[in-house]
Design a protein around this motif. Structure first.
Motif, PDB file in Angstrom:
ATOM      1  N   VAL A  64      35.849  34.789  36.554  1.00 22.44           N
ATOM      2  CA  VAL A  64      36.581  34.731  35.287  1.00 22.44           C
ATOM      3  C   VAL A  64      37.838  35.592  35.356  1.00 22.44           C
ATOM      4  CG1 VAL A  64      36.460  35.197  32.812  1.00 22.44           C
ATOM      5  CG2 VAL A  64      34.487  34.205  33.997  1.00 22.44           C
ATOM      6  N   ALA A  65      37.707  36.775  35.953  1.00 21.43           N
ATOM      7  CA  ALA A  65      38.852  37.685  36.028  1.00 21.43           C
ATOM      8  C   ALA A  65      39.961  37.141  36.921  1.00 21.43           C
ATOM      9  CB  ALA A  65      38.406  39.054  36.525  1.00 21.43           C
ATOM     10  N   LEU A  66      39.610  36.263  37.846  1.00 16.22           N
ATOM     11  CA  LEU A  66      40.639  35.640  38.667  1.00 16.22           C
ATOM     12  C   LEU A  66      41.571  34.801  37.790  1.00 16.22           C
ATOM     13  CD1 LEU A  66      41.654  35.151  41.587  1.00 16.22           C
ATOM     14  CD2 LEU A  66      40.158  33.143  41.651  1.00 16.22           C
ATOM     15  N   ALA A  67      41.000  34.136  36.789  1.00 13.76           N
ATOM     16  CA  ALA A  67      41.802  33.329  35.870  1.00 13.76           C
ATOM     17  C   ALA A  67      42.378  34.156  34.737  1.00 13.76           C
ATOM     18  CB  ALA A  67      40.947  32.193  35.300  1.00 13.76           C
ATOM     19  N   ARG A  68      41.629  35.161  34.272  1.00 12.69           N
ATOM     20  CA  ARG A  68      42.030  35.991  33.130  1.00 12.69           C
ATOM     21  C   ARG A  68      41.761  37.455  33.484  1.00 12.69           C
ATOM     22  NH1 ARG A  68      43.782  31.707  32.290  1.00 12.69           N
ATOM     23  NH2 ARG A  68      44.014  30.551  30.334  1.00 12.69           N
ATOM     24  N   PRO A  69      42.712  38.106  34.159  1.00 11.55           N
ATOM     25  CA  PRO A  69      42.480  39.464  34.687  1.00 11.55           C
ATOM     26  C   PRO A  69      42.056  40.485  33.621  1.00 11.55           C
ATOM     27  CG  PRO A  69      44.455  38.525  35.656  1.00 11.55           C
ATOM     28  CD  PRO A  69      44.027  37.575  34.589  1.00 11.55           C
ATOM     29  N   ALA A  70      42.501  40.304  32.386  1.00 13.52           N
ATOM     30  CA  ALA A  70      42.174  41.288  31.340  1.00 13.52           C
ATOM     31  C   ALA A  70      40.693  41.319  31.001  1.00 13.52           C
ATOM     32  CB  ALA A  70      42.978  40.992  30.078  1.00 13.52           C
ATOM     33  N   THR A  71      39.936  40.324  31.446  1.00 11.23           N
ATOM     34  CA  THR A  71      38.512  40.282  31.110  1.00 11.23           C
ATOM     35  C   THR A  71      37.664  41.189  31.994  1.00 11.23           C
ATOM     36  OG1 THR A  71      38.095  38.393  32.600  1.00 11.23           O
ATOM     37  CG2 THR A  71      38.679  37.905  30.301  1.00 11.23           C
ATOM     38  N   TRP A  72      38.206  41.663  33.099  1.00  8.55           N
ATOM     39  CA  TRP A  72      37.417  42.465  34.057  1.00  8.55           C
ATOM     40  C   TRP A  72      36.951  43.747  33.375  1.00  8.55           C
ATOM     41  CZ3 TRP A  72      36.493  46.911  36.629  1.00  8.55           C
ATOM     42  CH2 TRP A  72      35.869  46.846  37.892  1.00  8.55           C
ATOM     43  N   SER A  73      35.640  44.006  33.418  1.00 13.78           N
ATOM     44  CA  SER A  73      35.117  45.176  32.720  1.00 13.78           C
ATOM     45  C   SER A  73      33.846  45.671  33.393  1.00 13.78           C
ATOM     46  CB  SER A  73      34.840  44.838  31.247  1.00 13.78           C
ATOM     47  OG  SER A  73      34.536  46.000  30.507  1.00 13.78           O
ATOM     48  N   THR A  74      33.368  46.798  32.891  1.00 14.12           N
ATOM     49  CA  THR A  74      32.133  47.423  33.360  1.00 14.12           C
ATOM     50  C   THR A  74      31.346  47.888  32.144  1.00 14.12           C
ATOM     51  OG1 THR A  74      33.267  48.202  35.353  1.00 14.12           O
ATOM     52  CG2 THR A  74      31.163  49.243  34.828  1.00 14.12           C
ATOM     53  N   THR A  75      30.033  47.685  32.159  1.00 11.68           N
ATOM     54  CA  THR A  75      29.211  48.134  31.039  1.00 11.68           C
ATOM     55  C   THR A  75      29.161  49.660  30.993  1.00 11.68           C
ATOM     56  OG1 THR A  75      27.172  48.181  32.340  1.00 11.68           O
ATOM     57  CG2 THR A  75      27.729  46.097  31.251  1.00 11.68           C
ATOM     58  N   THR A  76      28.680  50.174  29.881  1.00 11.00           N
ATOM     59  CA  THR A  76      28.531  51.628  29.756  1.00 11.00           C
ATOM     60  C   THR A  76      27.490  52.172  30.717  1.00 11.00           C
ATOM     61  OG1 THR A  76      26.962  51.272  27.941  1.00 11.00           O
ATOM     62  CG2 THR A  76      29.261  51.693  27.341  1.00 11.00           C
ATOM     63  N   TRP A  77      26.630  51.300  31.253  1.00 11.49           N
ATOM     64  CA  TRP A  77      25.639  51.750  32.237  1.00 11.49           C
ATOM     65  C   TRP A  77      26.051  51.417  33.663  1.00 11.49           C
ATOM     66  CZ3 TRP A  77      25.016  48.336  28.295  1.00 11.49           C
ATOM     67  CH2 TRP A  77      24.798  46.993  28.592  1.00 11.49           C
ATOM     68  N   GLY A  78      27.323  50.973  33.842  1.00 12.34           N
ATOM     69  CA  GLY A  78      27.900  50.896  35.177  1.00 12.34           C
ATOM     70  C   GLY A  78      27.764  49.583  35.910  1.00 12.34           C
TER      71      GLY A  78
END
Length: 260
Positions: free
Chosen positions: A186-200
């Motif tokens: 998904v982040a390849l198409a929409r880079p702003a979506t890349w994330s990490t949960t609060t538990w890593g």
């Protein structure tokens, strides 16, 4: 008489988070409160495909329409990018067909987008008299549902530079855990979506992706209602319900141009 979560009487009107998309536009995001459905959908469930009784859902949709001041048209959402153009008040049946975005150019025509963790997007160009909605789930966002609805609004006479947008409650990037391969795709198409949960662990920030798409298209006025549906029990959440082994309902983003 049944009572809803937190002692809210089922006869009470819907509780809606209203947003300002300009003069002559009514817009907001429903909560769970103010409907007639029993548990586990308690209480303003607007989704027909979650095993709730259809008559109750239609009664809830009528309540939402009363708040909006117009009958509400809903689509059968399939996580795609198709846009339906809704032309009259009579379109407020169970569904206008398969689409994940809708546009209306007539006053008194309500549009609704159903969600329970995905991102509801409301749009309006007051000067052109054009409103729109989009259902931005993981697949639809990656494939371009936000640019698609803006293109449809432009074809209907809107100017993207005048469009005001509201990005509604959804699963946030701190909580929406996904496999690493899915995050990368998904982040390849929409880079702003890349994330990490609060538990890593790997996650997706879908509302950040929606905001980035709106801004990239030239929408300057964007309001983000930052409530996380997984954490905030005012809203339906598919993920929260699934963790408990239950089903849940759907809330909606609603928008209409005022007038008969």
């Amino acid at each position: 008489m049944q009572h809803g979560r937190g002692g809210v009487d089922d006869a009470a009107p819907p509780v809606v988070l209203e947003v300002d998309l300009g003069p002559g536009v009514r817009a907001g995001f429903t909560t769970r409160a103010g409907g007639v459905s029993p548990e586990p959908w308690q209480s303003l469930n607007l989704g027909l495909n979650v095993t709730d009784d259809a008559a109750r859902v239609r009664a809830n949709r009528a309540r939402a329409g009363a708040w909006l001041g117009a009958p509400v048209a809903f689509a059968s959402q399939v996580h795609g990018t198709d846009v339906a153009v809704v032309t009259d008040r009579g379109s407020a049946a169970d569904s206008v067909g398969e689409a994940d975005a809708m546009v209306a150019v007539a006053a008194g025509v309500g549009l609704g987008v159903l969600v329970a963790d995905c991102v509801p997007v409301l749009l309006a160009d007051v000067e052109a008299g054009v409103v729109g909605v989009a259902h931005a789930g993981r697949r639809g966002l990656a494939h371009g549902v936000v640019p698609a609805v803006l293109d449809a609004m432009r074809s209907a006479g809107a100017s993207v530079g005048r469009v005001r947008a509201a990005v509604g409650p959804s699963a946030c990037g701190r909580c929406y855990e996904v496999p690493a391969t899915m995050r990368d795709e998904v982040a390849l198409a929409r880079p702003a979506t890349w994330s990490t949960t609060t538990w890593g662990t790997p996650a997706l920030d879908l509302p950040a992706g929606v905001v980035a798409d709106l801004e990239a298209a030239g929408v300057a006025d964007v309001v983000h209602v930052g409530a996380c549906t997984i954490e905030d029990e005012r809203f339906f959440s598919h993920r929260r319900a699934a963790r408990g082994g239950s089903t849940t309902g759907r809330f909606a983003g609603l928008v209409a141009l005022a007038g008969a």
